[in-house]
Enzyme design. Structure first.
Site, PDB file in Angstrom:
ATOM      1  N   SER A   1      10.411  -4.343  -5.247  1.00  0.00           N
ATOM      2  CA  SER A   1      11.314  -4.066  -6.181  1.00  0.00           C
ATOM      3  C   SER A   1      12.296  -4.957  -7.013  1.00  0.00           C
ATOM      4  CB  SER A   1      12.084  -2.671  -5.899  1.00  0.00           C
ATOM      5  OG  SER A   1      10.930  -1.502  -5.761  1.00  0.00           O
TER       6      SER A   1
ATOM      7  N   LYS B   1      22.420  -2.621 -10.085  1.00  0.00           N
ATOM      8  CA  LYS B   1      21.457  -1.542 -10.199  1.00  0.00           C
ATOM      9  C   LYS B   1      21.982  -0.127  -9.632  1.00  0.00           C
ATOM     10  CE  LYS B   1      16.896  -0.398  -7.743  1.00  0.00           C
ATOM     11  NZ  LYS B   1      15.823  -1.242  -6.967  1.00  0.00           N
TER      12      LYS B   1
ATOM     13  N   SER C   1      11.161  -1.181  -8.847  1.00  0.00           N
ATOM     14  CA  SER C   1      12.130  -0.303  -9.203  1.00  0.00           C
ATOM     15  C   SER C   1      13.339  -0.719  -9.943  1.00  0.00           C
ATOM     16  CB  SER C   1      12.464   0.803  -8.116  1.00  0.00           C
ATOM     17  OG  SER C   1      13.167  -0.046  -6.987  1.00  0.00           O
TER      18      SER C   1
END
Lengths: 486, 105
Positions: free
Chosen positions: A175, A76, A151
Protein backbone atom coordinates in the site's frame (compact mmCIF):
# COMPACT_ATOMS: atom_id res chain seq x y z
CA UNK A 1 13.52 30.77 -7.58
CA UNK A 2 11.04 28.07 -8.55
CA UNK A 3 7.71 27.86 -6.80
CA UNK A 4 7.96 26.93 -3.15
CA UNK A 5 5.82 23.87 -3.85
CA UNK A 6 8.33 22.67 -6.44
CA UNK A 7 11.08 22.37 -3.86
CA UNK A 8 11.85 18.96 -2.37
CA UNK A 9 11.54 18.24 1.35
CA UNK A 10 15.30 18.50 1.83
CA UNK A 11 15.42 21.80 -0.09
CA UNK A 12 12.66 23.22 2.09
CA UNK A 13 14.55 22.17 5.22
CA UNK A 14 17.70 23.94 3.91
CA UNK A 15 15.74 27.05 3.08
CA UNK A 16 14.27 27.18 6.57
CA UNK A 17 17.68 26.62 8.16
CA UNK A 18 19.20 29.35 5.94
CA UNK A 19 16.29 31.63 6.82
CA UNK A 20 15.51 32.08 3.10
CA UNK A 21 11.98 30.86 3.73
CA UNK A 22 9.74 30.94 6.78
CA UNK A 23 7.44 28.16 7.90
CA UNK A 24 4.51 30.48 7.17
CA UNK A 25 5.78 31.07 3.61
CA UNK A 26 5.84 27.34 2.97
CA UNK A 27 2.67 26.40 4.85
CA UNK A 28 0.54 29.09 3.23
CA UNK A 29 1.65 27.99 -0.27
CA UNK A 30 0.70 24.40 0.48
CA UNK A 31 -2.61 25.44 2.04
CA UNK A 32 -3.51 27.53 -1.04
CA UNK A 33 -2.56 24.79 -3.42
CA UNK A 34 -4.48 22.19 -1.39
CA UNK A 35 -7.58 24.41 -1.29
CA UNK A 36 -7.56 24.64 -5.10
CA UNK A 37 -7.20 20.88 -5.52
CA UNK A 38 -10.40 19.53 -4.01
CA UNK A 39 -11.19 17.79 -7.29
CA UNK A 40 -8.60 15.16 -6.41
CA UNK A 41 -10.48 14.33 -3.18
CA UNK A 42 -7.21 13.65 -1.33
CA UNK A 43 -8.11 15.24 2.03
CA UNK A 44 -10.61 13.82 4.50
CA UNK A 45 -9.83 16.34 7.24
CA UNK A 46 -8.13 19.69 6.61
CA UNK A 47 -6.29 21.38 9.48
CA UNK A 48 -5.25 24.48 7.50
CA UNK A 49 -6.04 27.16 10.09
CA UNK A 50 -4.26 25.26 12.83
CA UNK A 51 -1.31 24.65 10.51
CA UNK A 52 -0.94 28.35 9.67
CA UNK A 53 -1.14 29.21 13.37
CA UNK A 54 1.57 26.64 14.22
CA UNK A 55 3.70 27.96 11.35
CA UNK A 56 3.52 31.47 12.79
CA UNK A 57 4.39 30.11 16.24
CA UNK A 58 7.36 28.27 14.79
CA UNK A 59 8.59 31.40 12.99
CA UNK A 60 8.35 33.48 16.17
CA UNK A 61 10.79 31.09 17.88
CA UNK A 62 12.33 28.81 15.24
CA UNK A 63 14.25 25.74 16.44
CA UNK A 64 16.62 25.12 13.55
CA UNK A 65 18.10 21.99 15.11
CA UNK A 66 14.99 20.01 14.20
CA UNK A 67 15.08 17.71 11.19
CA UNK A 68 11.74 18.93 9.78
CA UNK A 69 11.71 22.50 11.13
CA UNK A 70 8.36 24.14 10.46
CA UNK A 71 7.65 21.81 7.54
CA UNK A 72 3.93 21.23 6.80
CA UNK A 73 2.98 17.65 6.03
CA UNK A 74 -0.32 15.89 5.34
CA UNK A 75 -0.62 12.24 6.45
CA UNK A 76 -2.69 9.15 5.71
CA UNK A 77 -5.86 8.99 7.79
CA UNK A 78 -4.80 5.74 9.40
CA UNK A 79 -2.53 7.44 11.95
CA UNK A 80 -4.30 8.54 15.13
CA UNK A 81 -3.74 12.26 15.57
CA UNK A 82 -4.62 13.81 18.92
CA UNK A 83 -7.77 15.95 18.75
CA UNK A 84 -7.90 15.63 14.97
CA UNK A 85 -10.55 13.39 13.42
CA UNK A 86 -9.17 9.99 12.38
CA UNK A 87 -11.47 7.85 10.27
CA UNK A 88 -9.45 5.10 8.53
CA UNK A 89 -11.66 6.22 5.61
CA UNK A 90 -14.55 4.32 7.16
CA UNK A 91 -18.10 5.21 8.15
CA UNK A 92 -17.61 3.27 11.37
CA UNK A 93 -15.01 5.84 12.52
CA UNK A 94 -16.44 8.85 10.69
CA UNK A 95 -16.78 10.85 13.90
CA UNK A 96 -13.82 9.48 15.86
CA UNK A 97 -11.46 11.98 17.45
CA UNK A 98 -8.52 10.33 19.22
CA UNK A 99 -7.28 11.71 22.54
CA UNK A 100 -3.86 10.28 21.74
CA UNK A 101 -1.17 10.46 19.05
CA UNK A 102 0.53 7.65 17.15
CA UNK A 103 4.24 7.25 17.89
CA UNK A 104 5.28 7.78 14.26
CA UNK A 105 3.37 11.06 13.91
CA UNK A 106 4.56 12.21 17.35
CA UNK A 107 8.09 11.69 16.03
CA UNK A 108 7.28 14.03 13.12
CA UNK A 109 5.88 16.77 15.37
CA UNK A 110 8.79 16.37 17.82
CA UNK A 111 11.13 17.11 14.93
CA UNK A 112 9.32 20.31 13.99
CA UNK A 113 6.77 19.20 11.39
CA UNK A 114 3.24 20.66 11.22
CA UNK A 115 0.05 18.76 10.35
CA UNK A 116 -1.67 19.96 7.15
CA UNK A 117 -4.46 17.41 7.23
CA UNK A 118 -5.51 13.75 7.01
CA UNK A 119 -5.43 12.05 3.67
CA UNK A 120 -7.95 9.72 2.08
CA UNK A 121 -7.15 6.02 1.68
CA UNK A 122 -8.88 2.70 1.05
CA UNK A 123 -11.17 1.80 3.96
CA UNK A 124 -9.09 0.30 6.80
CA UNK A 125 -6.19 0.16 4.34
CA UNK A 126 -7.93 -2.58 2.35
CA UNK A 127 -7.56 -1.94 -1.34
CA UNK A 128 -5.21 -1.24 -4.22
CA UNK A 129 -6.94 1.68 -5.92
CA UNK A 130 -8.45 3.98 -3.26
CA UNK A 131 -11.91 3.04 -4.54
CA UNK A 132 -13.16 1.61 -1.25
CA UNK A 133 -13.10 4.78 0.86
CA UNK A 134 -16.33 5.87 2.55
CA UNK A 135 -15.31 9.40 1.56
CA UNK A 136 -15.20 8.65 -2.16
CA UNK A 137 -12.51 7.76 -4.66
CA UNK A 138 -9.21 9.57 -4.79
CA UNK A 139 -8.40 10.83 -8.30
CA UNK A 140 -4.88 10.56 -9.63
CA UNK A 141 -3.38 13.91 -10.71
CA UNK A 142 -2.08 12.14 -13.80
CA UNK A 143 -5.52 11.72 -15.36
CA UNK A 144 -9.06 12.18 -14.05
CA UNK A 145 -10.02 8.64 -14.99
CA UNK A 146 -7.05 6.97 -13.35
CA UNK A 147 -6.73 5.42 -9.92
CA UNK A 148 -3.79 6.62 -7.83
CA UNK A 149 -3.27 3.12 -6.44
CA UNK A 150 -3.95 2.05 -2.86
CA UNK A 151 -4.41 1.82 -0.09
CA UNK A 152 -2.31 5.01 0.41
CA UNK A 153 -3.98 6.58 -2.64
CA UNK A 154 -4.72 9.96 -1.07
CA UNK A 155 -1.11 10.19 0.07
CA UNK A 156 0.29 9.32 -3.36
CA UNK A 157 -2.08 11.65 -5.19
CA UNK A 158 -1.46 14.59 -2.82
CA UNK A 159 2.28 14.01 -3.06
CA UNK A 160 2.35 13.83 -6.86
CA UNK A 161 0.08 16.88 -7.14
CA UNK A 162 2.37 18.78 -4.74
CA UNK A 163 -0.28 19.40 -2.10
CA UNK A 164 2.24 18.30 0.53
CA UNK A 165 6.06 18.22 0.30
CA UNK A 166 6.14 14.65 1.57
CA UNK A 167 3.77 12.28 3.32
CA UNK A 168 3.61 9.05 5.26
CA UNK A 169 1.57 5.96 4.50
CA UNK A 170 1.22 2.37 5.68
CA UNK A 171 2.06 -0.78 3.75
CA UNK A 172 0.57 -4.20 4.55
CA UNK A 173 0.73 -5.82 1.11
CA UNK A 174 2.08 -2.99 -1.04
CA UNK A 175 0.00 0.00 0.00
CA UNK A 176 2.93 2.42 -0.10
CA UNK A 177 4.95 0.94 -2.95
CA UNK A 178 2.14 0.33 -5.45
CA UNK A 179 0.62 3.84 -5.33
CA UNK A 180 4.16 5.27 -5.46
CA UNK A 181 4.74 3.28 -8.64
CA UNK A 182 1.41 4.43 -10.13
CA UNK A 183 2.06 8.12 -9.43
CA UNK A 184 5.76 8.37 -10.27
CA UNK A 185 6.85 8.93 -6.66
CA UNK A 186 9.11 7.21 -4.15
CA UNK A 187 7.65 4.92 -1.48
CA UNK A 188 9.50 2.91 1.17
CA UNK A 189 8.21 0.13 3.40
CA UNK A 190 10.70 -0.33 6.24
CA UNK A 191 11.58 -3.65 7.88
CA UNK A 192 8.81 -4.93 10.15
CA UNK A 193 9.68 -3.61 13.60
CA UNK A 194 11.45 -0.47 12.40
CA UNK A 195 8.55 1.97 12.82
CA UNK A 196 6.18 1.71 15.77
CA UNK A 197 2.62 0.55 15.10
CA UNK A 198 1.29 2.23 18.26
CA UNK A 199 -1.58 4.52 17.32
CA UNK A 200 -1.94 3.21 13.77
CA UNK A 201 -5.37 1.75 13.04
CA UNK A 202 -4.47 -1.92 12.78
CA UNK A 203 -5.28 -3.97 9.67
CA UNK A 204 -2.94 -7.00 9.82
CA UNK A 205 -0.67 -6.85 12.84
CA UNK A 206 2.11 -9.08 11.51
CA UNK A 207 2.29 -7.21 8.19
CA UNK A 208 1.48 -3.51 8.81
CA UNK A 209 4.34 -1.03 8.62
CA UNK A 210 4.41 2.78 8.32
CA UNK A 211 6.75 4.34 5.78
CA UNK A 212 7.73 7.55 3.97
CA UNK A 213 6.31 8.62 0.58
CA UNK A 214 8.36 11.34 -1.05
CA UNK A 215 9.41 12.98 -4.31
CA UNK A 216 12.93 11.60 -4.24
CA UNK A 217 15.13 9.10 -2.41
CA UNK A 218 17.01 11.68 -0.33
CA UNK A 219 13.70 12.91 1.11
CA UNK A 220 12.67 9.32 1.92
CA UNK A 221 15.92 8.78 3.81
CA UNK A 222 15.37 11.95 5.83
CA UNK A 223 11.77 11.11 6.65
CA UNK A 224 12.65 7.53 7.63
CA UNK A 225 15.23 8.88 10.06
CA UNK A 226 12.49 10.83 11.83
CA UNK A 227 9.82 8.10 11.70
CA UNK A 228 11.82 5.05 12.79
CA UNK A 229 12.28 4.57 16.54
CA UNK A 230 12.15 1.92 19.24
CA UNK A 231 8.86 2.10 21.11
CA UNK A 232 8.13 0.06 24.23
CA UNK A 233 4.39 0.67 23.66
CA UNK A 234 4.70 -1.65 20.62
CA UNK A 235 5.94 -5.10 21.62
CA UNK A 236 6.93 -5.84 18.01
CA UNK A 237 9.16 -2.74 17.86
CA UNK A 238 12.83 -3.66 17.50
CA UNK A 239 15.61 -1.91 19.41
CA UNK A 240 18.41 -1.66 16.86
CA UNK A 241 20.92 1.10 16.17
CA UNK A 242 19.25 3.20 13.52
CA UNK A 243 21.67 4.84 11.06
CA UNK A 244 21.41 8.50 10.02
CA UNK A 245 19.84 7.35 6.78
CA UNK A 246 20.13 10.71 4.98
CA UNK A 247 23.61 11.54 6.23
CA UNK A 248 24.92 8.13 5.21
CA UNK A 249 23.20 8.17 1.81
CA UNK A 250 25.69 7.30 -0.90
CA UNK A 251 25.78 6.56 -4.61
CA UNK A 252 28.69 4.18 -4.21
CA UNK A 253 27.28 0.71 -4.79
CA UNK A 254 30.33 -0.78 -6.55
CA UNK A 255 30.53 -4.47 -5.98
CA UNK A 256 26.99 -4.79 -4.59
CA UNK A 257 25.35 -8.02 -5.70
CA UNK A 258 21.79 -7.59 -6.96
CA UNK A 259 19.55 -10.64 -7.35
CA UNK A 260 17.01 -10.98 -10.16
CA UNK A 261 14.40 -13.55 -9.08
CA UNK A 262 13.24 -15.58 -12.05
CA UNK A 263 9.85 -16.35 -10.53
CA UNK A 264 8.92 -12.65 -10.72
CA UNK A 265 8.86 -12.97 -14.52
CA UNK A 266 5.18 -13.87 -14.51
CA UNK A 267 3.19 -15.28 -17.45
CA UNK A 268 1.87 -12.60 -19.70
CA UNK A 269 4.19 -9.95 -18.30
CA UNK A 270 4.12 -6.97 -20.66
CA UNK A 271 7.07 -6.04 -22.85
CA UNK A 272 7.19 -2.64 -21.20
CA UNK A 273 7.71 -4.13 -17.74
CA UNK A 274 10.34 -6.50 -19.15
CA UNK A 275 12.18 -3.58 -20.71
CA UNK A 276 11.89 -1.51 -17.52
CA UNK A 277 13.42 -4.35 -15.54
CA UNK A 278 16.17 -4.86 -18.12
CA UNK A 279 16.97 -1.14 -18.10
CA UNK A 280 17.11 -1.29 -14.31
CA UNK A 281 19.67 -4.09 -14.47
CA UNK A 282 21.77 -2.06 -16.90
CA UNK A 283 21.67 1.05 -14.72
CA UNK A 284 22.91 -1.05 -11.81
CA UNK A 285 25.71 -2.49 -13.91
CA UNK A 286 26.68 1.06 -14.89
CA UNK A 287 26.94 1.84 -11.18
CA UNK A 288 29.36 -1.05 -10.71
CA UNK A 289 26.93 -3.53 -9.20
CA UNK A 290 26.89 -7.19 -10.16
CA UNK A 291 23.69 -8.80 -11.43
CA UNK A 292 23.02 -12.37 -10.31
CA UNK A 293 20.10 -14.60 -11.30
CA UNK A 294 18.40 -16.09 -8.26
CA UNK A 295 15.40 -18.19 -7.43
CA UNK A 296 12.62 -17.63 -4.89
CA UNK A 297 10.76 -20.89 -5.50
CA UNK A 298 7.69 -20.21 -3.36
CA UNK A 299 6.89 -16.82 -4.92
CA UNK A 300 3.73 -18.06 -6.64
CA UNK A 301 2.22 -18.96 -3.27
CA UNK A 302 2.78 -15.49 -1.81
CA UNK A 303 -0.44 -13.88 -3.01
CA UNK A 304 -2.76 -16.70 -1.84
CA UNK A 305 -0.84 -16.88 1.46
CA UNK A 306 -1.29 -13.15 1.94
CA UNK A 307 -4.99 -13.30 1.15
CA UNK A 308 -5.43 -15.88 3.89
CA UNK A 309 -3.17 -14.39 6.58
CA UNK A 310 -4.10 -10.72 6.14
CA UNK A 311 -7.88 -11.17 6.22
CA UNK A 312 -7.51 -13.55 9.20
CA UNK A 313 -5.65 -10.88 11.15
CA UNK A 314 -8.05 -8.22 9.94
CA UNK A 315 -11.07 -10.19 11.16
CA UNK A 316 -9.49 -10.11 14.61
CA UNK A 317 -8.35 -6.47 14.53
CA UNK A 318 -11.66 -5.15 13.23
CA UNK A 319 -13.74 -7.06 15.75
CA UNK A 320 -13.41 -4.13 18.14
CA UNK A 321 -15.60 -1.90 15.95
CA UNK A 322 -18.93 -2.66 17.56
CA UNK A 323 -20.49 0.73 18.23
CA UNK A 324 -20.13 0.36 22.00
CA UNK A 325 -17.12 2.46 22.94
CA UNK A 326 -16.59 4.94 20.08
CA UNK A 327 -17.46 5.57 16.47
CA UNK A 328 -20.64 5.02 14.55
CA UNK A 329 -23.53 3.09 16.18
CA UNK A 330 -26.89 1.87 14.94
CA UNK A 331 -29.43 1.19 17.68
CA UNK A 332 -30.52 -2.41 18.06
CA UNK A 333 -33.03 -4.49 19.99
CA UNK A 334 -30.31 -6.15 22.05
CA UNK A 335 -26.52 -6.31 22.16
CA UNK A 336 -26.06 -8.79 19.31
CA UNK A 337 -28.58 -6.91 17.18
CA UNK A 338 -26.69 -3.66 17.80
CA UNK A 339 -23.39 -5.33 16.87
CA UNK A 340 -24.87 -6.71 13.64
CA UNK A 341 -26.64 -3.53 12.55
CA UNK A 342 -23.69 -1.28 13.42
CA UNK A 343 -21.16 -3.38 11.55
CA UNK A 344 -23.45 -3.94 8.56
CA UNK A 345 -24.02 -0.25 8.16
CA UNK A 346 -20.57 0.88 9.24
CA UNK A 347 -18.30 -1.24 7.05
CA UNK A 348 -17.98 -1.13 3.26
CA UNK A 349 -18.12 -4.15 0.96
CA UNK A 350 -14.39 -4.86 0.67
CA UNK A 351 -13.93 -4.72 4.44
CA UNK A 352 -16.86 -7.08 4.92
CA UNK A 353 -15.45 -9.41 2.27
CA UNK A 354 -12.10 -9.63 4.04
CA UNK A 355 -13.61 -10.03 7.50
CA UNK A 356 -15.69 -12.94 6.21
CA UNK A 357 -12.72 -14.56 4.46
CA UNK A 358 -10.66 -14.11 7.63
CA UNK A 359 -13.34 -15.55 9.88
CA UNK A 360 -13.79 -18.51 7.55
CA UNK A 361 -10.09 -19.42 7.36
CA UNK A 362 -9.83 -19.27 11.15
CA UNK A 363 -12.98 -21.25 11.83
CA UNK A 364 -13.06 -24.73 13.26
CA UNK A 365 -12.75 -27.31 10.52
CA UNK A 366 -10.99 -24.90 8.14
CA UNK A 367 -8.24 -23.51 10.36
CA UNK A 368 -5.76 -26.30 9.58
CA UNK A 369 -6.35 -26.33 5.85
CA UNK A 370 -6.14 -22.58 5.40
CA UNK A 371 -4.64 -20.46 8.16
CA UNK A 372 -2.20 -22.98 9.61
CA UNK A 373 -1.13 -24.06 6.12
CA UNK A 374 -0.67 -20.43 5.07
CA UNK A 375 1.55 -19.76 8.09
CA UNK A 376 3.74 -22.70 7.09
CA UNK A 377 3.99 -21.45 3.51
CA UNK A 378 4.83 -18.02 4.86
CA UNK A 379 7.82 -19.57 6.64
CA UNK A 380 8.94 -21.15 3.35
CA UNK A 381 8.67 -17.80 1.56
CA UNK A 382 10.80 -16.21 4.29
CA UNK A 383 13.34 -19.04 4.01
CA UNK A 384 13.63 -18.43 0.25
CA UNK A 385 14.70 -14.83 0.94
CA UNK A 386 17.08 -15.89 3.75
CA UNK A 387 18.75 -18.32 1.35
CA UNK A 388 19.37 -15.87 -1.46
CA UNK A 389 20.48 -13.09 0.87
CA UNK A 390 23.52 -15.22 1.58
CA UNK A 391 24.49 -14.66 -2.07
CA UNK A 392 23.16 -11.17 -2.84
CA UNK A 393 22.84 -7.82 -1.04
CA UNK A 394 19.50 -6.78 -2.55
CA UNK A 395 16.88 -7.83 -5.09
CA UNK A 396 15.52 -5.88 -8.07
CA UNK A 397 11.97 -6.43 -9.35
CA UNK A 398 9.22 -4.40 -11.00
CA UNK A 399 6.94 -2.74 -8.42
CA UNK A 400 3.65 -3.45 -10.17
CA UNK A 401 2.50 -5.59 -13.11
CA UNK A 402 1.19 -2.52 -14.95
CA UNK A 403 0.77 1.22 -14.75
CA UNK A 404 -2.29 2.81 -13.16
CA UNK A 405 -5.60 1.45 -14.44
CA UNK A 406 -8.90 3.25 -14.94
CA UNK A 407 -11.35 3.86 -12.12
CA UNK A 408 -13.93 1.09 -12.13
CA UNK A 409 -11.80 -1.29 -14.22
CA UNK A 410 -11.17 -3.79 -11.45
CA UNK A 411 -13.63 -2.80 -8.76
CA UNK A 412 -16.06 -5.60 -9.71
CA UNK A 413 -13.36 -8.26 -9.80
CA UNK A 414 -11.66 -8.61 -6.42
CA UNK A 415 -9.16 -11.20 -7.63
CA UNK A 416 -7.93 -9.06 -10.52
CA UNK A 417 -7.61 -6.21 -8.01
CA UNK A 418 -5.58 -8.43 -5.68
CA UNK A 419 -3.19 -9.31 -8.53
CA UNK A 420 -1.85 -5.75 -8.36
CA UNK A 421 0.06 -6.75 -5.24
CA UNK A 422 1.85 -9.71 -6.76
CA UNK A 423 5.35 -8.17 -6.55
CA UNK A 424 4.86 -6.40 -3.25
CA UNK A 425 3.22 -8.91 -0.87
CA UNK A 426 6.18 -11.32 -0.55
CA UNK A 427 8.12 -8.46 1.04
CA UNK A 428 5.51 -7.97 3.77
CA UNK A 429 5.19 -11.71 4.39
CA UNK A 430 8.95 -11.87 4.93
CA UNK A 431 9.07 -8.66 7.01
CA UNK A 432 11.75 -7.17 4.74
CA UNK A 433 12.30 -3.57 3.63
CA UNK A 434 11.32 -2.57 0.09
CA UNK A 435 11.44 0.69 -1.85
CA UNK A 436 9.73 1.64 -5.11
CA UNK A 437 11.26 4.34 -7.31
CA UNK A 438 9.88 5.76 -10.58
CA UNK A 439 11.79 4.16 -13.41
CA UNK A 440 10.00 4.90 -16.66
CA UNK A 441 6.75 5.47 -18.51
CA UNK A 442 4.55 3.02 -20.33
CA UNK A 443 3.14 3.49 -23.88
CA UNK A 444 0.32 5.60 -22.50
CA UNK A 445 2.83 7.85 -20.76
CA UNK A 446 1.93 6.64 -17.26
CA UNK A 447 4.64 6.02 -14.62
CA UNK A 448 6.12 2.60 -13.87
CA UNK A 449 8.22 1.72 -10.83
CA UNK A 450 11.08 -0.58 -9.92
CA UNK A 451 11.34 -2.16 -6.50
CA UNK A 452 14.49 -2.88 -4.50
CA UNK A 453 14.14 -5.39 -1.67
CA UNK A 454 16.73 -5.63 1.09
CA UNK A 455 17.77 -7.68 4.09
CA UNK A 456 16.12 -7.00 7.42
CA UNK A 457 17.13 -3.63 8.88
CA UNK A 458 19.31 -2.95 5.83
CA UNK A 459 17.37 0.14 4.69
CA UNK A 460 20.59 2.10 4.20
CA UNK A 461 21.67 -0.35 1.51
CA UNK A 462 18.42 -0.23 -0.46
CA UNK A 463 18.28 3.55 -0.11
CA UNK A 464 21.79 3.79 -1.53
CA UNK A 465 20.95 1.50 -4.44
CA UNK A 466 17.75 3.48 -5.09
CA UNK A 467 19.71 6.75 -4.86
CA UNK A 468 22.22 5.57 -7.47
CA UNK A 469 19.52 4.30 -9.80
CA UNK A 470 17.46 7.46 -9.42
CA UNK A 471 20.44 9.44 -10.65
CA UNK A 472 20.88 7.24 -13.73
CA UNK A 473 17.17 7.02 -14.51
CA UNK A 474 16.68 10.80 -14.23
CA UNK A 475 12.90 10.36 -14.21
CA UNK A 476 11.03 13.42 -15.40
CA UNK A 477 7.30 13.71 -15.43
CA UNK A 478 5.39 16.88 -16.24
CA UNK A 479 1.93 17.04 -14.82
CA UNK A 480 -0.64 19.32 -16.39
CA UNK A 481 -2.56 20.84 -13.51
CA UNK A 482 -5.96 20.06 -14.99
CA UNK A 483 -7.64 19.58 -11.62
CA UNK A 484 -7.03 23.03 -10.13
CA UNK A 485 -9.86 25.44 -9.58
CA UNK A 486 -9.63 29.01 -8.35
CA UNK B 1 -4.10 -48.93 41.35
CA UNK B 2 -6.22 -49.66 44.43
CA UNK B 3 -9.81 -50.75 44.11
CA UNK B 4 -11.01 -47.39 45.46
CA UNK B 5 -10.25 -45.60 42.21
CA UNK B 6 -12.27 -48.00 40.12
CA UNK B 7 -16.03 -48.00 39.84
CA UNK B 8 -17.83 -50.92 38.30
CA UNK B 9 -21.08 -50.43 36.39
CA UNK B 10 -22.81 -52.72 33.88
CA UNK B 11 -19.82 -55.04 33.78
CA UNK B 12 -17.41 -52.21 32.90
CA UNK B 13 -14.66 -50.70 35.05
CA UNK B 14 -14.34 -46.88 35.19
CA UNK B 15 -11.30 -45.14 36.56
CA UNK B 16 -11.90 -41.91 38.45
CA UNK B 17 -9.77 -39.00 37.31
CA UNK B 18 -10.17 -35.63 38.99
CA UNK B 19 -8.69 -32.47 37.59
CA UNK B 20 -8.55 -29.08 39.26
CA UNK B 21 -8.71 -25.93 37.15
CA UNK B 22 -7.39 -23.26 39.46
CA UNK B 23 -7.82 -19.59 38.68
CA UNK B 24 -5.38 -17.66 40.80
CA UNK B 25 -5.23 -13.90 40.40
CA UNK B 26 -1.73 -12.52 40.27
CA UNK B 27 -1.32 -9.87 42.98
CA UNK B 28 0.00 -7.24 40.60
CA UNK B 29 -0.53 -3.48 40.77
CA UNK B 30 -1.52 -3.33 37.11
CA UNK B 31 -3.45 -5.51 34.72
CA UNK B 32 -1.85 -8.24 32.61
CA UNK B 33 -1.78 -6.30 29.35
CA UNK B 34 -2.33 -2.70 30.34
CA UNK B 35 -1.10 -0.20 32.88
CA UNK B 36 -4.54 0.11 34.51
CA UNK B 37 -4.78 -0.45 38.27
CA UNK B 38 -6.60 -3.52 39.57
CA UNK B 39 -7.91 -2.26 42.93
CA UNK B 40 -10.79 -4.42 44.03
CA UNK B 41 -14.07 -2.62 44.66
CA UNK B 42 -13.34 0.50 42.60
CA UNK B 43 -16.17 2.31 40.81
CA UNK B 44 -17.03 0.89 37.36
CA UNK B 45 -15.09 2.36 34.43
CA UNK B 46 -12.46 3.99 36.67
CA UNK B 47 -9.79 1.42 35.88
CA UNK B 48 -10.23 1.18 32.11
CA UNK B 49 -7.41 2.39 29.88
CA UNK B 50 -7.50 3.00 26.14
CA UNK B 51 -5.93 -0.43 25.65
CA UNK B 52 -8.59 -2.13 27.80
CA UNK B 53 -11.33 -0.34 25.89
CA UNK B 54 -9.76 -1.41 22.60
CA UNK B 55 -9.41 2.03 21.05
CA UNK B 56 -8.02 2.15 17.50
CA UNK B 57 -4.28 1.68 17.31
CA UNK B 58 -3.90 0.50 20.90
CA UNK B 59 -1.52 -2.40 21.50
CA UNK B 60 -1.28 -4.72 24.52
CA UNK B 61 2.03 -4.79 26.40
CA UNK B 62 2.57 -7.65 28.79
CA UNK B 63 3.11 -6.96 32.49
CA UNK B 64 6.64 -8.13 33.34
CA UNK B 65 5.81 -8.65 37.02
CA UNK B 66 3.12 -11.16 36.09
CA UNK B 67 5.59 -13.10 33.97
CA UNK B 68 7.99 -13.25 36.89
CA UNK B 69 5.22 -14.45 39.20
CA UNK B 70 4.21 -17.14 36.71
CA UNK B 71 7.79 -18.38 36.50
CA UNK B 72 8.12 -18.43 40.29
CA UNK B 73 4.85 -20.38 40.55
CA UNK B 74 6.15 -22.88 38.03
CA UNK B 75 9.39 -23.32 39.92
CA UNK B 76 7.45 -23.70 43.17
CA UNK B 77 5.39 -26.48 41.62
CA UNK B 78 8.52 -28.19 40.32
CA UNK B 79 7.42 -27.58 36.75
CA UNK B 80 9.58 -27.11 33.66
CA UNK B 81 9.91 -23.47 32.61
CA UNK B 82 9.89 -22.99 28.83
CA UNK B 83 12.32 -20.41 27.47
CA UNK B 84 9.98 -19.56 24.62
CA UNK B 85 6.22 -19.20 24.85
CA UNK B 86 3.76 -18.22 22.16
CA UNK B 87 0.47 -16.33 22.27
CA UNK B 88 -2.65 -17.36 20.44
CA UNK B 89 -5.51 -14.95 19.98
CA UNK B 90 -9.04 -16.24 20.28
CA UNK B 91 -11.90 -14.15 18.90
CA UNK B 92 -15.51 -14.09 19.91
CA UNK B 93 -18.11 -11.39 20.41
CA UNK B 94 -19.18 -10.99 24.02
CA UNK B 95 -20.21 -8.04 26.16
CA UNK B 96 -17.20 -8.38 28.47
CA UNK B 97 -14.67 -8.32 25.62
CA UNK B 98 -14.12 -4.81 24.21
CA UNK B 99 -11.42 -6.11 21.91
CA UNK B 100 -13.40 -9.30 21.19
CA UNK B 101 -10.13 -10.93 22.06
CA UNK B 102 -8.75 -13.43 24.45
CA UNK B 103 -5.01 -14.13 24.72
CA UNK B 104 -4.01 -17.73 25.42
CA UNK B 105 -0.44 -18.09 26.55
Amino acid sequence: MSNITDLSLSELVSNIKNKKLSSHDITSEYVERSKKSKNLNTYIEETFEAALKKAKEFDSKPDLNKKLPGIPIAIKDLFCTKNVKTTASSKILNNFIPTYESTVTQNLWNDGAILLGKLNCDEFAMGSSNETSYFGNVISPIDKDLVPGGSSGGSASALAAKLTPATIGTDTGGSIRQPASFTGTVGLKPTYGSCSRYGIVAFASSLDQAGPMTRNVNDAALLLEVMSSFDNKDSTSVDFKRPMYSKDLSKDIKGKKIGIPKEYRVDGMSEEIEKLWEDGKNYLKDCGAEIIDVSLPHTKFALPTYYIVAPAEASSNLARYDGVKYGFRTEGNNLIDMYEKTRSAGFGDEVKRRIMIGTYVLSSGYYDAYYLKAQKVRRLIKNDFNNIFQKVDAILTPSTPSSAFKIGDKSNDPVSMYLNDIFTVPVNLAGLPGISIPAGLDKKGYPLGLQIIGKSFDEQNILNIAYSMEDKINFKFNLKEWWMND
Amino acid sequence: MTKDYLIERNGKKYEVVIGLEVHAQVLSESKLFSTSPTKFGSEPNTQVSLVDAAFPGMLPVINEFCIKQAIKTGIGLNAKINNKSIFDRKNYFYADLPQVLFYLF
